[in-house]
Design an enzyme around this catalytic site. Structure first.
Site, PDB file in Angstrom:
ATOM      1  N   ILE A  16       0.824  -1.207   0.000  1.00 26.25           N
ATOM      2  CA  ILE A  16       0.000   0.000   0.000  1.00 26.25           C
ATOM      3  C   ILE A  16       0.858   1.256   0.000  1.00 26.25           C
ATOM      4  O   ILE A  16       0.584   2.210  -0.729  1.00 26.25           O
ATOM      5  CB  ILE A  16      -0.960  -0.023   1.207  1.00 26.25           C
ATOM      6  N   TYR A 151      -2.654  -6.509  17.177  1.00 21.08           N
ATOM      7  CA  TYR A 151      -2.777  -5.699  15.961  1.00 21.08           C
ATOM      8  C   TYR A 151      -4.034  -4.835  16.014  1.00 21.08           C
ATOM      9  O   TYR A 151      -3.993  -3.642  15.698  1.00 21.08           O
ATOM     10  CB  TYR A 151      -2.813  -6.623  14.748  1.00 21.08           C
TER      11      TYR A 151
END
Length: 244
Positions: A16, A151
């Site tokens: 990304i 996370y």
């Protein structure tokens, strides 16, 4: 001739981050590309960006370290007008197996680094009365995921950070928005799951596929543009209607 905007993208060597850097270069921004250990990949991205006719600076820094942000900003030649906070790590497993060292690294790269990168970038943005900050969270930062508690915790903090900072700096003409992607086909995903496992997850996504880094980059480029000046403090989740 209109002066080019200066953009800094963390974690820009692949996935990304690389796609966003290239998209911003195509939009005419000079780019500072941050990477940690993937020097060869970062140089390849830099070559692609230079082919767009913009200035490119490569910066190496370890954002999992306590002094990582200082490492980064000590090397930046021009203060960024656009800051894309993309650098990150994945973490998969039970909460009982998370070590203090893993916790520190995850929180440093996902929470500490965005916070202090923004803090160092803001004086320039405030002086000129314009700036764009984009954070990259995750669908799990919105809804949470089992076996990805660490996370999810870190990415959830990114969401709250985005909303709070946007309220603080909006009067100065600065926008702060968060992109929280669903499943995107990057090395982070393909390295963590087998093709069979990925196919099983894709079956749960109404769109029937994973997203692409280029689709996320297109959204980032829009948020950087002047037409997005009234979009502020928002969390946008491109996820194929997986979670809505």
């Amino acid at each position: 001739m209109k002066e080019r905007k200066q953009a800094c993208v963390t974690g820009a060597s692949r996935g990304i981050g690389a796609a966003i850097a290239l998209r911003l270069a195509r939009a005419g921004c000079n780019v500072t590309l941050h990477y940690h250990s993937s020097a060869r990949e970062a140089e390849q991205v830099a070559e692609q960006c230079r082919a767009e006719g913009v200035e490119v600076t490569l910066v190496q820094a370890d954002l999992t370290a306590v002094d990582g942000v200082e490492q980064l900003f000590d090397q930046i030649l021009k203060s960024p007008d656009v800051l894309v906070l993309n650098a990150g790590l994945s973490s998969y497993g039970l909460i009982q197996d998370v070590t203090p060292d893993e916790w520190e690294k995850m929180m440093n790269v996902h929470v500490r680094a965005p916070f202090f990168c923004a803090r160092l970038a803001l004086p320039h943005m405030l002086r000129q009365g314009w700036g764009r900050i984009i954070t990259i969270s995750s669908i799990w930062g919105i809804t949470g995921a089992s076996f990805e508690v660490l996370y999810s915790t870190a990415k959830g903090a990114v969401v709250s950070f985005t909303k709070a900072l946007a309220k603080e700096v909006a009067p100065a003409g600065i926008t702060v928005n968060c992109i929280a992607p669903g499943m995107v086909r990057t090395e982070m995903m393909t390295g963590a799951f087998s093709e069979e496992e990925l196919a099983g997850i894709v079956e749960e996504i109404p769109a029937g596929r994973m997203g692409t880094p280029e689709e996320i980059a297109a959204l980032a480029a829009f948020l950087v543009g002047d037409e997005a000046g009234y979009i502020n403090g928002q969390v946008i989740s491109p996820n194929g209607a997986w979670y809505c």
